[in-house]
Structure formats: structure tokens, C-alpha cells
Design a protein around this motif. Structure first.
Motif, PDB file in Angstrom:
ATOM      1  N   TRP A   8      35.230  38.817  68.557  1.00 34.35           N
ATOM      2  CA  TRP A   8      35.773  40.024  67.948  1.00 34.35           C
ATOM      3  C   TRP A   8      34.656  40.773  67.215  1.00 34.35           C
ATOM      4  O   TRP A   8      33.872  40.182  66.482  1.00 34.35           O
ATOM      5  CB  TRP A   8      36.896  39.682  66.964  1.00 34.35           C
ATOM      6  CG  TRP A   8      38.139  39.168  67.625  1.00 34.35           C
ATOM      7  CD1 TRP A   8      38.543  37.886  67.731  1.00 34.35           C
ATOM      8  CD2 TRP A   8      39.128  39.959  68.286  1.00 34.35           C
ATOM      9  NE1 TRP A   8      39.724  37.798  68.413  1.00 34.35           N
ATOM     10  CE2 TRP A   8      40.117  39.064  68.768  1.00 34.35           C
ATOM     11  CE3 TRP A   8      39.285  41.322  68.533  1.00 34.35           C
ATOM     12  CZ2 TRP A   8      41.242  39.488  69.468  1.00 34.35           C
ATOM     13  CZ3 TRP A   8      40.405  41.753  69.218  1.00 34.35           C
ATOM     14  CH2 TRP A   8      41.369  40.835  69.681  1.00 34.35           C
TER      15      TRP A   8
ATOM     16  N   LEU B  76      39.428  45.495  65.014  1.00 31.58           N
ATOM     17  CA  LEU B  76      38.593  44.605  65.809  1.00 31.58           C
ATOM     18  C   LEU B  76      38.755  44.875  67.298  1.00 31.58           C
ATOM     19  O   LEU B  76      39.845  45.217  67.766  1.00 31.58           O
ATOM     20  CB  LEU B  76      38.944  43.147  65.509  1.00 31.58           C
ATOM     21  CG  LEU B  76      38.760  42.690  64.053  1.00 31.58           C
ATOM     22  CD1 LEU B  76      39.282  41.274  63.867  1.00 31.58           C
ATOM     23  CD2 LEU B  76      37.293  42.772  63.651  1.00 31.58           C
TER      24      LEU B  76
ATOM     25  N   ARG C  38      37.469  43.308  71.342  1.00 30.93           N
ATOM     26  CA  ARG C  38      36.771  42.329  72.159  1.00 30.93           C
ATOM     27  C   ARG C  38      37.159  42.560  73.608  1.00 30.93           C
ATOM     28  O   ARG C  38      38.157  43.227  73.915  1.00 30.93           O
ATOM     29  CB  ARG C  38      37.096  40.902  71.732  1.00 30.93           C
ATOM     30  CG  ARG C  38      38.460  40.401  72.155  1.00 30.93           C
ATOM     31  CD  ARG C  38      38.620  38.932  71.811  1.00 30.93           C
ATOM     32  NE  ARG C  38      39.941  38.445  72.200  1.00 30.93           N
ATOM     33  CZ  ARG C  38      40.398  37.214  71.937  1.00 30.93           C
ATOM     34  NH1 ARG C  38      39.636  36.353  71.280  1.00 30.93           N
ATOM     35  NH2 ARG C  38      41.618  36.855  72.324  1.00 30.93           N
TER      36      ARG C  38
END
Length: 653
Positions: free
Chosen positions: A562, A598, A600
Motif C-alpha cells: 500500500w 492508500l 496498491r
């Protein structure tokens, strides 16, 4: 490393390199004034030669000692040695002291040149390094142009001592910044340093330069001192040849001289240094003594030569990069340089300054066409294992050529001056109380003599300086003949990435073969990154419809968990608001997942990131494939490819 800390380090390194590069040229316009103050006209050449010899011979030691004991410590030591030498030069009371302290200054200057470039590779990411290499190359260009001009300004408005004192505050600033900000070396490399090779080669070179300086002028050619120096030079050269055959890391492997391209390029490079530094040393004397111009204006009148060199170095590099052809450049360049030398040999006391400027431009154009190519010729001719040492050897030859040029042409000047002075004194009635030795000790007294007598002495100086170029002309013509023996070979991709610093810097940067390839590879990659890199890479990786900014985000998130959107925005040097639409598009495409602030990669995004990395590495591999298979190069590609995709400070292009 924090960006402001890196900025301070780069500025300090550039200041250090600027000092060393300037001191190769800044003294030239101050030499007539120094001679007037300290005397010793016959020793004038050694003020330049001492610096060049010390910096050139010490280069291999600085590079390897920096690898072995830490570049930060060695760079600090180099600055200290350089500053001590500069202070002592300014305090010199006679020419002998000045020459000795110039040699000490050159010892430190060699370290500044070598270690500054090596430290850049330690502190700058691969992604940014090409740009910084360009900055350091520009330092050499600036130094070559402004050096003579600055020397003249200091002499006219302060004193010749400030040519050396100016280094102290600048060097002290660089020293403080490096000591405070530059981190210590994380990795050290052990070397088996060829101390014997350095000492023997340096000693033999010094003996030969002394022979060319004293022979036929200060001492007869059969004088025991000259004979002794010749014997010592031969013994040391023989010892050096034996040592190099057994050294684990020789300064200059003898096997390189079996490669025609290396041998011819080194000889031509020797002559280029011979002509360039010889002209720079004696032309200010002609301008200030014969034409009576100020030291500052003598620096201005040298600008056509330096501008011609700089312009043609850049132009010839572009020609080579686009065409892959290089052989015709040193052939044409040495021919043009020989013409320039011949034109300068025709100068008399009545030659106009505008005419001289044209002659200097011709010489500078010829030297510029040649200097750029010689390192390329050598790099293109040797195997990967010899690349680093061959590059150093080629630039070493040019530096030694400069030392020999200044010394040899200095002997020619002194011999011709003495002969012409005897002729004038034998047929001229001198004013009561006039000491003719004054003309040799302080040429400026000519301006205060009666017009008829002054005209005789001005002719003497003009003829002596023209004799310098009459000798240099056939030497450069020999280089023209030898340039025809340089072979044309298919140009390696990394060799096309020319560096202005390698072309104009008189002192070689001692680097390993791997570092040489990495340097060229980084410069090529930097150019590629400025030409739609992420657009092409995204297409190769199958990221159709994703803009380059989105491709950058995928590449940057590859191999990460993340990551905050704020940190991505800072790395891209954009606001979060500006970057958010690209992140939203990736989320919608199923390549990125978001949890609050975040981000990812999804499994599909990780596959895309792997394809990006694979495509990037394959592109780099194509640039080094002409070196042949090599485990070191494979490891280099593994290291560089990820950095190019997502180094700190990267931004979408």
C-alpha cells in the motif's frame, strides 16, 4: 536522500570540478604578468606543465583509492590539498616556488576531477543521472571558455595572486558542504593498486618533459644532466613495461598498444593536447607584449579558439550519434588544425587582432572536431574488459601531450628569443643605463623604450612566438597523416552517448569498464525518457488506452504494498488533485485498488507492472548487446531497469 541535501551535494561537486577545470586555463592570461613580477621567462612553461603532469599522473591513484577507502574521505583530502596548493601559489616569491606549488595544486585537482564524477554515481539515482552528467559536462565547457577571461580580469583589477586566491572561498564552501551533507560510503571495493606503475610512468614522463624543456636551451644536448635524464627515462620506461606485464590492475595494459585504433587515437590525442595547451600558453604573451593589450582583453581575444572547440565538440558528437560514422572527423579536424597552426605561424608584430581571431577560430574548429572523436574511437575498438582502462589511457595521452606541448614549445620560444635578442643587441646602440636582460625578465619594459628600439624588441617577441607555431604545424600535420590509419568500425550503441566532459577535460576520470557502459547507458536512457518513454512502454506492455501518467503510476507501484496517494504525488512533483484522475482511471480499469488514501496494484496490475519491467529491461539489453554476453552487464540491467521505471524524484513525461 532529501532533495535539498542532494542539491547541495551536486552544487559542491560542481564547484570542486569547476576549480580543477578552471586551473588548467585560467593561468594562461596571467603568465606574462607573473613573469614580470617573479622573472624566469624560460621557466614559464612549467607553471602550466607542473599542474598538468601532477593531475594526470595522480588520476589512477585517486580513482582506485576512492573505491577502496571511501570517496568522501578522499574528496575532502583532494579539496584540502588543492586549497593548500592554491594558497601557496598565491604566496610564491619566485618561479621555482610557484612551479612546486602548482604541482601540489595539480595533485589535488586530479582528485577533484575523478572523485566528483564518481560521487555523482553514488548519490544520484539512475533515473536522474543522465541529466546531472550533462551538467558536469557543461562545467568543462564553461571552464574552457571563461578561464582565460577570468585570469585576465583578476590580473587587471586585483593582482595575479588572485588567480589562485579565488579558489579559497569557493573551495572552502565546497569542503563544508561535502563534509556536512555527503553520506559516508556504503560499499568499498578492494583493489590491487599499481603503485609501481604509477611512479615509474610518472617519473619517466617527468624526465622526458625536463629533457624537452632544458635540452638545447638551458643545457646542451650532450650535457651530463640531459644524458642522465634520458638514461633515467629509458630505465623507468623499461621498468614500467615489466611491471605492467605482472600487475593485477595495470595503469595501462601494454596489450592495448596492439590495437591499431587505440594506438592511433592515443597518438593523435597526444598531438591535440600538444597544440591546444601550447597555443593557450604563448598566445597571451604575444597579445600582451607585442600588441600591448590588457590581460583581460588577451582573454577575450582567445575566445574564438575556445568557442570553435566547444561548438565543434558538440556538433561532432551529434553527427556521430546520428550517422554512426566517425573516422572522417579526426582526419578533417587535424587537417583544419594544421591549417590553423600554419596561419598562426605567419603572424608578425603588424598582424591585426581580427586576423588573429580568424586564425584562432580555424585552430579551435579543428581541435573540436578531433577531441570529441578520440575517446569514442578507443571505446569502440576494445573489449569490455579493457573499456575503462582504455578510456583513461586515451585521455591520459591527451593530457601528457599538453605537458609535452607546453614544455617543448617553451624551449622553442626561449631558444628563438635568445637568438633574436643577440642579433638585435649586436647591431643596436642601447640607451645609457639600459640593461638588456630586463627585456627577458620583464617584457613589459619594451613599451617604455624609444620607438625604434621598442619596434626591434617587439619584432623579436613576435618572431619567437611565431616560431612556436612553425614547429607545431608539422607536428599537427603528422597527426593528420596518422588519422588516416584510424579504422572505421560499427559503432556500439552505448559509445554513441558522448560526454562533453570527456572531450574537454584534460584529466581522465578513472572508471571501471562497467561504470563506462553504465555511463553511456544512462545517458541514452535519459534521452529516451524525454521522448515519450512511458507512452511507448505502455503500448509494449499492453496498457492500451492508459495515458503515460497512468503507466508511470503502475510502474511506481510495482513491487510495493500500500502506498499513499500523497507520496505518489510528491514523487511525481504534482498536486494530488492533478494526479487523481489518472489514479481513478486505473481503479476503473481494474489495475489499482484504493482504500481511503492508500493505493496498491491488483493482481492484473502486478502482471502489467511485470510486463513494464520486462519491456524496459529488454530495451536496455538491446543497447548493450553489441558488447557480447557478460554476467556483469546482465546484473547491471537487472539493477538499472527497475530504477528507470520508478526512481525517487521521477515524474511522468
Amino acid at each position: 536522500m532529501r532533495r535539498n541535501g542532494l542539491g547541495f551535494i551536486i552544487i559542491a561537486l560542481m564547484l570542486g570540478m569547476l576549480l580543477a577545470a578552471l586551473d588548467q586555463t585560467i593561468v594562461s592570461t596571467a603568465l606574462p604578468t607573473i613573469v614580470s613580477d617573479l622573472g624566469g621567462l624560460e621557466q614559464l612553461s612549467w607553471v602550466v606543465t607542473g599542474y598538468l603532469l601532477a593531475s594526470t599522473v595522480s588520476t589512477p591513484l585517486w580513482g582506485k583509492l576512492g573505491d577502496q577507502y571511501g570517496r568522501k574521505k578522499l574528496f575532502v583530502a583532494a579539496i584540502v590539498i588543492f586549497l593548500v596548493g592554491s594558497a601557496l601559489c598565491g604566496l610564491s616569491q619566485d618561479m621555482g616556488q610557484l612551479i612546486a606549488f602548482r604541482s601540489l595544486q595539480g595533485l589535488g585537482g586530479g582528485g577533484l576531477m575523478v572523485l566528483a564524477q564518481a560521487i555523482v554515481g553514488d548519490v544520484v539515482s539512475v533515473r536522474q543521472r543522465g541529466r546531472y552528467q550533462g551538467f558536469f559536462g557543461a562545467v568543462f565547457g564553461v571552464a574552457s571558455v571563461v578561464g582565460p577571461l577570468l585570469g585576465g580580469l583578476f590580473v587587471d583589477h586585483l593582482s595575479w595572486h588572485w588567480v589562485f586566491y579565488v579558489n579559497l572561498p569557493i573551495g572552502a564552501l565546497a569542503l563544508v558542504v561535502i563534509a556536512a551533507v555527503l553520506p559516508g560510503d556504503a560499499t568499498l571495493t578492494r583493489h590491487r593498486i599499481d603503485y609501481a606503475g604509477v611512479v615509474l610512468l610518472g617519473g619517466a614522463t617527468s624526465c622526458l618533459v625536463l629533457i624537452t624543456t632544458w635540452g638545447g636551451t638551458v643545457r646542451h644536448w650532450t650535457d651530463p644532466v640531459i644524458v642522465g635524464l634520458a638514461v633515467a627515462a629509458l630505465v623507468m620506461l623499461a621498468g614500467w613495461a615489466l611491471v605492467e606485464r605482472r600487475a593485477a590492475e595495470p595503469v595501462l595494459p601494454l596489450g592495448l598498444f596492439g590495437i591499431r585504433a587505440f594506438t592511433m587515437a592515443s597518438i593523435v590525442g597526444f598531438v591535440v593536447g600538444f597544440g591546444m595547451f601550447g597555443a593557450l600558453t604563448y598566445l597571451p604573451l604575444y597579445l600582451q607584449v607585442v600588441h600591448g593589450v590588457s590581460a583581460t582583453l588577451s582573454g577575450v581575444y582567445l575566445l574564438p579558439m575556445m568557442a570553435g572547440m566547444l561548438t565543434m565538440s558538440v556538433v561532432s558528437g551529434q553527427i556521430i550519434s546520428k550517422t554512426g560514422k566517425y573516422r572522417f572527423l579526426p582526419i578533417t579536424g587535424t587537417a583544419v588544425a594544421a591549417c590553423g597552426m600554419f596561419l598562426l605561424s605567419t603572424m608578425t608584430e603588424s598582424t591585426g587582432l581580427g586576423t588573429m581571431g580568424v586564425y584562432l577560430l580555424v585552430l579551435g574548429v579543428g581541435l573540436g572536431m578531433t577531441m570529441q572523436v578520440l575517446v569514442i574511437v578507443v571505446q569502440n575498438a576494445v573489449d569490455f574488459t579493457d573499456l575503462g582502462v582504455a578510456t583513461s589511457g586515451a585521455t591520459f595521452a591527451r593530457s601528457i601531450g599538453g605537458s609535452f606541448g607546453v614544455a617543448t614549445l617553451g624551449s622553442v620560444f626561449t631558444a628563438r628569443l635568445n637568438t633574436d635578442l643577440r642579433s638585435v643587441l649586436g647591431r643596436t646602440t642601447l640607451p645609457p643605463g639600459f640593461d638588456p636582460a630586463q627585456v627577458r625578465r620583464d617584457p613589459t619594459v619594451i613599451q617604455r623604450l624609444p620607438p625604434a628600439l621598442a619596434a626591434d624588441f617587439l619584432h623579436v617577441y613576435a618572431d619567437a612566438i611565431a616560431a612556436v607555431f612553425r614547429v607545431a604545424t608539422p607536428v599537427v600535420f603528422v597527426a593528420f597523416v596518422l588519422a588516416w590509419f584510424i579504422p572505421q568500425q560499427r559503432l556500439r550503441e552505448t559509445t554513441k552517448a558522448t560526454d562533453l566532459g570527456e572531450c574537454l577535460g584534460a584529466t581522465s576520470a578513472e572508471r571501471s569498464s562497467l561504470a563506462e557502459v553504465e555511463r553511456g547507458l544512462v545517458r541514452l536512457a535519459d534521452t529516451d525518457l524525454r521522448r515519450g518513454f512511458y507512452t511507448r512502454l505502455g503500448a509494449l506492455a499492453g496498457l492500451t488506452g492508459i495515458p503515460p501518467q497512468g503507466v508511470w503510476i503502475v510502474a511506481r507501484l510495482g513491487g510495493e504494498g500500500w502506498v499513499t496517494a500523497q507520496s505518489l504525488a510528491e514523487r511525481a512533483n504534482v498536486s494530488r488533485e492533478k494526479g487523481r484522475p489518472y489514479a481513478d482511471q486505473l481503479v476503473a480499469a481494474g489495475l489499482v485498488e484504493r482504500r481511503g488514501d492508500l493505493l496498491r496494484l491488483t493482481p492484473a496490475g502486478r502482471q502489467s507492472a511485470q510486463r513494464l519491467l520486462r519491456s524496459s529491461r529488454e530495451g536496455l539489453a538491446r543497447l548493450v548487446m553489441d558488447w557480447g554476453p557478460n554476467a556483469q552487464l546482465e546484473a547491471l540491467l537487472d539493477r538499472i531497469a527497475p530504477e528507470l521505471l520508478g526512481a525517487m524524484g521521477d515524474r511522468p513525461r
